[in-house]
Each structure stands twice: as structure tokens, then as C-alpha cells.
Design a protein around this motif. Structure first.
Motif, short mmCIF file in Angstrom:
data_model
loop_
_atom_site.label_atom_id
_atom_site.label_comp_id
_atom_site.label_asym_id
_atom_site.label_seq_id
_atom_site.Cartn_x
_atom_site.Cartn_y
_atom_site.Cartn_z
N ALA A 494 0.83 -1.21 0.00
CA ALA A 494 0.00 0.00 0.00
C ALA A 494 0.86 1.25 0.00
CB ALA A 494 -0.93 -0.02 1.21
N PHE A 495 1.95 1.27 0.73
CA PHE A 495 2.84 2.43 0.78
C PHE A 495 3.49 2.66 -0.58
CE2 PHE A 495 7.23 3.95 1.39
CZ PHE A 495 6.94 5.23 1.82
N GLN A 496 3.95 1.61 -1.19
CA GLN A 496 4.57 1.76 -2.51
C GLN A 496 3.55 2.26 -3.54
OE1 GLN A 496 6.16 -2.15 -3.18
NE2 GLN A 496 7.94 -1.82 -1.83
N ALA A 497 2.31 1.78 -3.43
CA ALA A 497 1.27 2.25 -4.36
C ALA A 497 0.98 3.73 -4.15
CB ALA A 497 0.00 1.42 -4.17
N GLU A 498 0.95 4.19 -2.88
CA GLU A 498 0.71 5.60 -2.61
C GLU A 498 1.85 6.46 -3.17
OE1 GLU A 498 -1.73 7.28 -1.51
OE2 GLU A 498 -3.07 5.70 -0.80
N GLN A 499 3.08 5.96 -3.10
CA GLN A 499 4.19 6.72 -3.66
C GLN A 499 4.04 6.87 -5.18
OE1 GLN A 499 7.64 4.51 -2.22
NE2 GLN A 499 8.16 6.21 -0.84
N ARG A 500 3.63 5.78 -5.83
CA ARG A 500 3.45 5.86 -7.28
C ARG A 500 2.30 6.81 -7.64
NH1 ARG A 500 4.46 0.21 -6.75
NH2 ARG A 500 2.21 -0.20 -6.79
N GLN A 501 1.23 6.77 -6.85
CA GLN A 501 0.12 7.68 -7.10
C GLN A 501 0.53 9.13 -6.89
OE1 GLN A 501 -3.06 7.03 -8.24
NE2 GLN A 501 -2.26 4.96 -8.64
N PHE A 502 1.41 9.40 -5.90
CA PHE A 502 1.87 10.77 -5.66
C PHE A 502 2.73 11.25 -6.81
CE2 PHE A 502 4.91 13.86 -4.04
CZ PHE A 502 4.07 14.77 -3.42
N ASP A 503 3.55 10.36 -7.33
CA ASP A 503 4.44 10.77 -8.41
C ASP A 503 3.66 11.18 -9.67
OD1 ASP A 503 6.63 10.33 -6.85
OD2 ASP A 503 6.96 8.27 -7.54
N VAL A 504 2.47 10.59 -9.88
CA VAL A 504 1.67 10.94 -11.06
C VAL A 504 0.62 11.98 -10.74
CG1 VAL A 504 2.07 8.69 -12.12
CG2 VAL A 504 0.06 9.03 -10.65
N GLY A 505 0.59 12.48 -9.47
CA GLY A 505 -0.32 13.54 -9.10
C GLY A 505 -1.68 13.10 -8.66
N ASN A 506 -1.86 11.83 -8.39
CA ASN A 506 -3.17 11.33 -7.95
C ASN A 506 -3.26 11.15 -6.43
OD1 ASN A 506 -4.10 11.24 -10.59
ND2 ASN A 506 -3.34 9.13 -10.90
N SER A 507 -2.26 11.56 -5.69
CA SER A 507 -2.28 11.42 -4.22
C SER A 507 -1.57 12.60 -3.60
CB SER A 507 -1.62 10.10 -3.80
OG SER A 507 -1.70 9.95 -2.39
#
Length: 630
Positions: A494-507
Motif C-alpha cells: 500500500a505504501f509503494q502504491a501511494e508513492q506511485r500515485q503521488f508521483d503521477v499527481g493522484n495522491s
């Protein structure tokens, strides 16, 4: 034949009175000499051991104002390096759990205190056995009499000297055998005395046999048996203390492992928060996010720093507790040495037979053995009190060989010829009318045994509960270990997914930091589950009266002191020690204050220092000396 009358008496009446006064003065002065002066009827300050009253009755107030930091000093926000400074910059010592056990068995202070109890209890056995030691007796007397008489056939003045050495032998069956040799010299002014002075020397054999109270070997050796049972109970208590201290070592070791793992998680979370801050700054600089993302990331870094400070302090506290228990000389409590745990947890699933473990616990727990020994001592105490409640009936027998003569040699010759002998046999009885005191002692001993029986039943119930609780804790602990591991895996994803979402601007940074916090919580929960699982196994081993591990511990009580057992003379007789005997060397002169210090004599070897290093596993022992493990 020499006669003594008032006219030719060698010592006049005045001289006899003077001698009597001198004897009375000597007897009166003896207590003053023994007490080294002072009034024997009143107290003096030396009779009390007193310290300053203010140390006992005054409570000192303390504040720490003098240690406050100056008001003009600038306090800066701590950094992670400052929070971990005492841990990172200290000397590191790696310890396995076997090293900690060996150190505790050798150096633990609570264990050293407990090791003294069996040795002290064994001295009670020696005291009881000393009741049957033979006793040498010696009695001497010198008397002068001067009394009016109504007949010339009686002596009005007499002078006698008596000495009576003897040996008294108490037997374990209750009898008392005594052999004595009274010798006397008598001189009178009786003109009709055939031997003047006369000498008597008798050989006396006497036997005293109790018939009811105190009769028989069982009644007289019961106190020895009670002391022996109490000594064994003391050993059982010491063994229990050894098990308790080793269990405390294991618990402190795994708790240190847990807090160090929590510190690692806190450090990891700080690094993740810093990385998130850098990522947010790059997005803000690139125009892909607002300034609020940087502020949120900075708040997350501050929160993680506070967690590092708390975890570092917990690590210092827990390793200080482990240092206290193992008490290694090279690892004092006040040292900043950092302890690194080298033994990893090895969780495995168990299937226990609760009934078998409960029976093993009831057999091996030292509390149960201690109670059984105490109950046996209570039964002997009841029998002894019943014997003491009987009437005191004693048979006395005496046989005497008499000797008399005008000289000491002649009296001994008559005694050796055994021409005159006496013997007597008698009974002595003492029957208490009420005997309530003896009956009260019997009732008290019976009630004490009943109380201990109830204590045994309560202890059995408590042991059953402890074993069952430990089994349930282990079973639930295994489920916690599995659940926490799964939680770590899922929260990492879940943490890694949140990091990826932040990098694309979705988090947002808040979502990333929340995911990191949940990951940290799952990692800490895993460390606590592993620690609790290890501690639960320790608790189960303790509940069954055993130790967790593959080694067996043999312990030995503290040795009996061999010095300081010499009897000391009173202070007023110290001059006897200072009088040199024939052949004694001359006392050495006291060194001058200006003399140079003594140097080591060539050719002598200094005593080797004892090593404080713990023995290698599995060498373990609860003896104050280096451990010995089988």
C-alpha cells in the motif's frame, strides 16, 4: 599430726576478715573491669550505636534550578543524529542470549544474595548437632569458716580448697553421662580430727535418663530433622530464585531486541519522510503541486523525529536494565556501552499437551517442593510439642569411688584401691497441673500445618492457571506473528502504491505519510509479536519449573566462611594477646611515617586476577564461581 587452734592459728581473725573483704572487693570489681570502667548500674553513650538524628528525621528538599540551562542560551531543534548520539557514538558490545545467562549466573547480585540462604540454613543444622557435643567442666572454690560451737568435738574454724574437673556427655537418646573427679583439702582447728589437713579425691560416674518428656532418639533428634528440612527448603527457594533470574535475563534480552527494532523502524520512517519531503519539493518546483504538499511533508518529518527520540530513550532504558541483571564488570549500569542482540527470534508453532505440562509443573515447581518440606517439618514439630507436653520424669544414677588420706597421694591411692564406694538411684518428677502452655503449642503447630496445607492447595490451583495461561498466550502469540507478518507485506504494498500515485499527481503527501505510518505500525506490531512469543515460551518454562533452552544448570551454595571464627577475649584481657610467649619472634617495629613504601620482593609471584568473562555457551551455573553446565 598438725593441729590448729586459735592460739597457734597461722592467720588471725583480723587477717581472715581482711581476706574476706579483699575477696568481696575483687568480686565486686570484676564487672567494672569487664565493662572497662563506668557505673554498671547506669547507661553510657557507648552502650548505643547512634547516628546524627537529622539524617533520620529531616527530609531534604531539592530543586534543579542550579542546573537549568542559561536563559540566553539558544536551543535548537534536535536532529536524528543528536537523538541517537548516545547510542551511535558509544562502544558496541554484541551479546548472545547464552552470554547474558552465563554473566547473570556469575555476577547477578540478587542471585548472590540468594546463594547465602542455604549456607545460613545449614548452620542451623550445625547448631542443633552441637547440643550433643561433650563438655569439659571445671569448678574451683576456696572457703574459710569461723563459727561458734557448743562442743569441743566440733570445729569452729575451717579452711577448704576444692577443685572438680569433669566431662559431661549428652547422648542422642536423651541420657546425660557425667564423669567428674572432685579433689579437696580441708584444714580445721578440731583437736579430735584424725587427719588434719585431710585430702579427699573421688571418682564419680553419673547418669540421668528421662523417661517421658524428652525420652528416646526421635524426641531428641527432631530439632535436627526440622533444621535439615528447613535447609533443604532454603535450597529449593534458592533454586527458584536462580530460575527466576535466568527468566528475567531472557525477558530483558528479548525486550531489548524489541526496542532496538522499534528504533530501526523509527529511523526508517524518518528516512521515508525525508524522501517524501524531497519528492514534494521537486513537484512544487516543477509546478505540479501546491506549496501545502511541502508543508505536510515537513510536518511528517517532525513527527518521525519525535518517534526516534522516544525509541532511543526506550533502548537506553532497556539496555540499562539488562546490564543491571547480568552485572558484568565491563558493562556497568552507568556506562554508555551499546548492547547489540546477536540471537534472532526463531518462532515455531507448538502443539502442547496441557495435562502433561500441568503434572510436570506440579512435580518440578520449587514452590511445591518447599511446601512439602515445610509440611514435613510441621509434622515433626507437632510430635515434638506433644513430647514436651508429657510430665518430666527423670531417673538419676550415681556411682562414687571415695578416697581419703593425709596427703593427696594417699587419697588417690585409696581411691585406686576401690575400698570405699557409694551409689544412689532416684527418680525426679515434675507434673504440670494445668499444662495449658504445652497444649497451646500443640494447637498452634497443628493450625500452622493446616494453614500450610491450604496454601499448598492454593498453590496447586495457581500453577494450573499459570500453565494454561502460558499455553493460551503461546497459541495466540503464534497467530499474532502470522497476522503481523501479513500486515507488513500488505502495508508495504500500500505504501509503494501511494508513492506511485503521488508521483503521477493522484495522491497527496498526507496519504503517503499515512501509508508510511501504517507500515511502521505493522512493523512495530511484528516486533512486539515476536518478542511476546519468545517471552510466552519463557513464561511457560518458568510455570513448569524449568528453563527455556538446551542447557542444564548446576548450582552450589555459597561457601562457609573459614576466617573470623576464632573466639576473642574481652577488651580488658587484650594484654594477654600482647604478651609474647617462649619462642615467639620479636614484634616488628612500626614503620616510620617518612619511610619509603614497601616494594615487591624479588622472586615472588603476584596472585592472579580472577577473570570476569562469562563462560561460553552452554557453560552455565548459578554458583558465584565460574559456571559449570552439563
Amino acid at each position: 599430726m598438725t593441729t590448729m587452734n586459735h592460739a597457734t592459728q597461722p592467720s588471725p581473725r583480723t587477717l581472715r576478715s581482711a581476706r574476706a573483704i579483699i575477696a568481696l572487693a575483687a568480686i565486686t570489681a570484676a564487672p567494672l573491669l569487664v565493662s572497662c570502667g563506668g557505673n554498671p548500674l547506669s547507661s553510657v553513650e557507648d552502650d548505643y550505636a547512634r547516628i546524627a538524628p537529622e539524617r533520620l528525621r529531616q527530609i531534604t528538599a531539592r530543586n534543579f534550578d542550579e542546573q537549568k540551562k542559561p536563559a540566553d542560551a539558544v536551543s535548537t531543534a534536535p536532529t536524528p543524529d543528536q537523538a541517537k548520539a548516545r547510542l551511535e557514538h558509544a562502544e558496541k558490545v554484541t551479546l548472545s542470549i547464552e552470554d547474558c545467562r552465563a554473566a547473570a549466573l556469575t555476577n547477578n547480585l540478587d542471585l548472590k544474595i540468594a546463594m547465602m540462604d542455604p549456607t545460613i540454613a545449614k548452620e542451623n543444622i550445625s547448631r542443633e548437632e552441637a547440643r550433643f557435643e561433650s563438655l569439659f567442666t571445671l569448678r574451683g572454690a576456696w572457703s574459710e569458716t569461723d563459727s561458734p560451737t557448743a562442743s569441743d568435738l566440733d570445729s569452729s574454724a575451717a579452711r577448704s580448697k576444692n577443685i572438680e574437673p569433669g566431662v559431661r556427655i549428652p547422648l542422642r537418646t536423651g541420657e546425660t553421662v557425667q564423669v567428674s573427679l572432685p579433689v579437696s583439702r580441708l584444714e580445721t582447728n578440731n583437736s579430735f580430727s584424725t587427719l588434719n589437713p585431710s585430702y579427699t579425691s573421688d571418682l564419680v560416674f553419673s547418669l540421668s535418663q528421662p523417661l517421658l518428656r524428652g525420652a528416646g532418639r526421635r524426641a531428641n533428634t527432631s530439632s535436627i530433622k526440622i533444621a535439615s528440612l528447613n535447609a533443604q527448603a532454603s535450597e529449593a527457594s534458592t533454586k527458584l530464585e536462580a530460575i527466576r533470574q535466568l527468566a528475567a535475563v531472557d525477558r530483558a534480552y528479548w525486550r531489548l531486541f524489541r526496542v532496538r527494532r522499534e528504533l530501526e523502524v523509527a529511523q526508517q520512517q524518518y528516512e521515508l519522510a525525508v524522501a517524501q519531503l524531497q519528492r514534494a519539493e521537486r513537484r512544487v518546483n516543477a509546478g505540479g503541486a501546491s506549496e501545502i504538499e511541502v508543508i505536510r511533508a515537513q510536518a511528517g518529518v517532525a513527527d518521525r523525529l519525535e518517534a526516534i527520540i522516544v525509541a532511543a530513550n526506550s533502548a537506553l532504558t532497556q539496555q540499562r536494565e539488562l546490564k543491571r541483571i547480568i552485572n558484568r564488570p565491563d558493562l556497568p549500569v552507568d556506562a554508555d556501552t551499546q548492547l547489540i542482540t546477536a540471537t534472532p527470534p526463531d518462532p515455531a508453532e507448538f502443539v502442547f499437551d496441557a495435562h502433561t505440562l500441568i503434572q510436570t509443573a506440579l512435580h518440578d515447581r520449587m514452590e511445591m517442593l518447599d511446601l512439602e518440606l515445610r509440611l514435613a517439618a510441621d509434622a515433626l514439630a507437632i510430635d515434638l510439642n506433644r513430647s514436651d507436653a508429657l510430665p518430666l520424669v527423670t531417673m538419676d544414677y550415681s556411682y562414687r569411688v571415695n578416697g581419703l588420706g593425709g596427703s593427696l597421694n594417699r587419697s588417690f591411692q585409696v581411691m585406686r584401691d576401690n575400698r570405699f564406694e557409694d551409689w544412689t538411684v532416684g527418680l525426679t518428677a515434675q507434673v504440670p497441673i494445668g499444662n495449658e502452655e504445652a497444649r497451646s503449642r500443640i494447637r498452634q503447630s497443628i493450625l500452622q500445618r493446616l494453614q500450610r496445607l491450604s496454601t499448598k492447595e492454593a498453590r496447586e490451583q495457581s500453577i494450573r492457571r499459570e500453565v494454561l495461561d502460558a499455553i493460551d498466550t503461546i497459541n495466540s502469540g503464534w497467530q499474532r506473528v502470522l497476522a503481523s507478518r501479513q500486515s507488513v507485506i500488505l502495508n508495504t504494498r500500500a505504501f509503494q502504491a501511494e508513492q506511485r500515485q503521488f508521483d503521477v499527481g493522484n495522491s497527496t503527501s498526507t496519504n503517503v505519510l499515512d501509508a508510511a505510518a501504517r507500515l511502521a505500525e505493522s512493523q512495530v506490531a511484528e516486533a512486539r509479536a515476536l518478542t511476546d512469543y519468545q517471552v510466552a515460551q519463557i513464561d511457560l518454562a518458568f510455570a513448569t519449573g524449568t528453563l527455556l533452552g538446551a542447557g542444564k544448570v548446576d548450582w552450589t551454595p555459597a561457601p562457609t566462611p573459614s576466617q573470623g571464627l576464632d573466639a576473642r577475649l574481652p577488651e580488658w584481657l587484650d594484654w594477654i594477646k600482647r604478651v609474647p610467649g617462649p619462642g615467639d619472634p620479636e614484634p616488628a617495629a612500626a614503620p616510620s611515617p617518612d619511610a619509603p613504601p614497601a616494594t615487591e620482593t624479588p622472586g615472588t609471584t603476584p596472585a592472579p586476577e580472577t577473570s570476569a568473562e562469562p563462560a561460553a555457551a552452554p557453560a552455565e551455573s548459578a554458583q558465584p564461581a565460574p559456571p559449570s553446565n552439563q
